[in-house]
Structures are given as C-alpha cells and as structure tokens.
Motif scaffolding. Structure first.
Motif, short mmCIF file in Angstrom:
data_model
loop_
_atom_site.label_atom_id
_atom_site.label_comp_id
_atom_site.label_asym_id
_atom_site.label_seq_id
_atom_site.Cartn_x
_atom_site.Cartn_y
_atom_site.Cartn_z
N ASN A 45 -5.89 6.10 -13.09
CA ASN A 45 -4.95 7.29 -13.17
C ASN A 45 -5.65 7.49 -11.68
N ILE A 46 -4.46 7.58 -10.62
CA ILE A 46 -4.11 7.60 -9.35
C ILE A 46 -4.41 8.63 -9.17
N PRO A 47 -4.98 9.52 -8.19
CA PRO A 47 -4.77 10.89 -7.79
C PRO A 47 -3.59 11.26 -6.47
N LYS A 52 -4.22 5.97 -0.67
CA LYS A 52 -3.99 4.94 -0.36
C LYS A 52 -4.35 4.22 -1.54
N HIS A 53 -3.02 3.32 -2.05
CA HIS A 53 -3.48 2.67 -2.54
C HIS A 53 -2.40 1.27 -3.29
N TRP A 54 -2.39 0.26 -3.86
CA TRP A 54 -1.49 -1.24 -4.34
C TRP A 54 -1.90 -1.07 -5.88
N HIS A 55 -0.86 -1.80 -6.69
CA HIS A 55 -0.86 -2.65 -7.87
C HIS A 55 -0.19 -3.72 -8.32
N GLY A 56 -0.25 -4.69 -9.21
CA GLY A 56 0.59 -5.61 -9.32
C GLY A 56 -0.70 -6.71 -10.00
N GLY A 107 0.82 12.76 -8.67
CA GLY A 107 -0.14 11.61 -8.88
C GLY A 107 0.55 10.38 -9.84
N GLN A 108 -0.04 9.77 -10.40
CA GLN A 108 0.47 8.61 -10.88
C GLN A 108 -0.75 7.96 -12.23
N ILE A 109 -0.23 7.79 -13.25
CA ILE A 109 -1.11 6.84 -14.33
C ILE A 109 -0.63 5.35 -14.32
N TRP A 157 1.20 -1.18 -0.05
CA TRP A 157 -0.03 0.06 0.22
C TRP A 157 0.81 1.01 -0.12
N HIS A 158 0.47 2.43 -1.25
CA HIS A 158 1.44 3.37 -0.95
C HIS A 158 0.76 4.77 -1.61
N ILE A 159 0.76 6.12 -1.00
CA ILE A 159 0.67 6.97 -1.56
C ILE A 159 0.88 7.48 -2.00
N HIS A 160 0.63 8.31 -2.87
CA HIS A 160 1.38 9.31 -3.93
C HIS A 160 1.35 10.78 -3.27
N HIS A 161 2.49 11.61 -2.83
CA HIS A 161 1.84 12.66 -2.02
C HIS A 161 2.54 13.90 -3.80
MN MN Z 1 1.14 4.00 -7.89
#
Ligand code: MN
Length: 250
Positions: free
Chosen positions: A204-206, A210-214, A175-177, A165-169
């Motif tokens: 689209n990740i604002p 808090k999220h994860w990907h994999g 943010g992240q796409i 889990w992580h957050i882009h601040h």
């Molecule tokens: Mn991410």
C-alpha cells in the motif's frame, strides 16, 4: 530459506511414510536448502548431470529439468551441460536427455525468458510500456486490465528493470496499491531498506511517499498497479535509482 517439497508425501506418504519424510524434509528440506553453501542453480546442475548419467529420463528427470530452468540455468547453458556430460556419461544418454530438455525449454526461444514468465502468470504481459519509458531503467510492459471505476494495470519488468523514484500526489484519496503476481521484485521507500516482493505480496503506497518499484536484477517481475481513486491526482517523476545501490540487491 528452506525448500518446500511435498512430492514424497503426495506420492508415497501412505505406502512409505519414512521415505516420504526423508525425501521432503531431509533431501529437500535440509540438503537442497543449504543455499549458503551451494546455490540452487549449482545443485540443479549437479542433479541433472547425476540423473542423466544414470540414463534416467523419467518424470523425476523432467521435474529436475524444470527446476533447473526455474533456478536460472538457461537453454544455452543446459545444452552445454548435457554436451559436456555426454563425453563422460555416454552419448546415447545425452541423446535421451536432449529429447526431454528440448521439450522443457521449448517455449523459451530467444526472448530472454519473457514467454516463460508470461506462462507463469494468469495475466498478459501486454505491450512495451513506451509512454513511460523515460521514467524507467530497462524495458517494462503494460497490460491494462481495468480502465473504468478503478484503473488496474499489470506492469511487467524485465530483469534489472525498475522505475525511477516517484511520488503519487492527490488532494484527496489517491495513492497506489501493488499486488505482486509473478517473479521477484523490490519496493523501496525513500530512507528505508528495499523490500523483496513475491507473488501474493501486497504493497500500500500512500500519497506523498517517495518510492520506486521494479524487478530483481536476475528475475522477471509483474505486479498489478491499482490506482486508488482520488481528487487532483498526479504523479511526480524524480531521479533514477542509484545503480550501485540497485546492484547490491540479489
Ligand atoms: Mn508507484
């Protein structure tokens, strides 16, 4: 999910439209698609053995070997399937089938499907993502595609691999796409259901979410990660994804 097939129409649509329709819409669209009753993997196994036992080693056999591989039958399993079937179908038929299977599984080696995955996409897998390994479960790989203007990385996850889990601040922008390019994976935001990802999907990740990907438990997965430019950007790494929750994905 219905299996999409156009081989019948492509090859025989004009000469034998009914046969083409039965092939694409009934055999594949209905029979192959009843995944709730028999998995694609098992259907591939049945089909490969049926064709092999008839001594069919034409392009349709090659197609079904490729399909079997895509549906999760490994090189070791295919060798075992053909060896077993040889006793019932006939030794020379197994020999003929092995020549073709060897070609289809050639690039598989013993890398757990890594080169097969790399061959399925236009971007490289790159190098083991050691710098971020502490924030991942399982092995990930990183290939920097763009390091100026906008940072773009191809991130590859082996089966079962995912980030914590992580957050882009960011103070501004950021943010992240994610743009999915190969395999099958997941994206999940805290408090929401996991979202299955396929090539072509865009996430689209604002900032602040808090999220994860994999990867999925049974598939390699690659996505491009685009760093949206901003001011005061940072990543906050949190706890690993709950193993039990992750195991429920399929
Ligand atoms: Mn991410």
């Amino acid at each position: 999910m219905a299996v999409k097939q156009t081989a019948g129409r492509d090859a025989l649509g004009e000469f034998a439209p009914k046969f083409a329709q039965l092939n694409d819409d009934v055999l594949f669209g209905e029979v192959w698609s009843r995944e709730n009753l028999l998995s694609l993997r098992d259907r591939s196994l049945v089909t490969v053995v049926s064709l092999m036992s008839q001594g069919l080693v034409d392009s349709s056999f090659q197609y079904h070997l490729l399909n079997a591989k895509k549906n999760g039958i490994t090189k070791t399993e295919m060798a075992e399937i053909l060896t077993h079937a040889a006793f019932y179908a006939g030794w020379p038929k197994a020999w003929a089938a092995f020549y073709m299977a060897k070609e289809v599984y050639k690039e598989d080696g013993n890398d757990g499907g890594k080169s097969a995955h790399e061959n399925s996409m236009i971007f490289p897998i790159g190098q083991p993502n050691n710098a971020f390994a502490q924030y991942f479960v399982g092995q990930s790989y990183l290939a920097p595609l763009s390091s100026s203007q906008v940072g773009i990385f191809n991130v590859t996850f082996e089966p079962k691999c995912r980030n914590n889990w992580h957050i882009h601040h960011a103070d501004k922008g950021g943010g992240q796409i994610l743009i999915c390019v190969a395999g099958r994976g997941y994206y999940q935001e805290w408090g929401k259901a996991p979202q299955e990802l396929h090539p072509g999907d865009v996430v689209n990740i604002p900032t602040g979410v808090k999220h994860w990907h994999g990867a999925a438990p049974d598939s390699w997965f690659s996505h491009l990660a685009i760093e949206v430019p901003g001011e005061g950007c940072s990543n906050q790494w949190l706890e690993a994804v709950d193993q039990e929750e992750y195991s429920k994905l399929n």
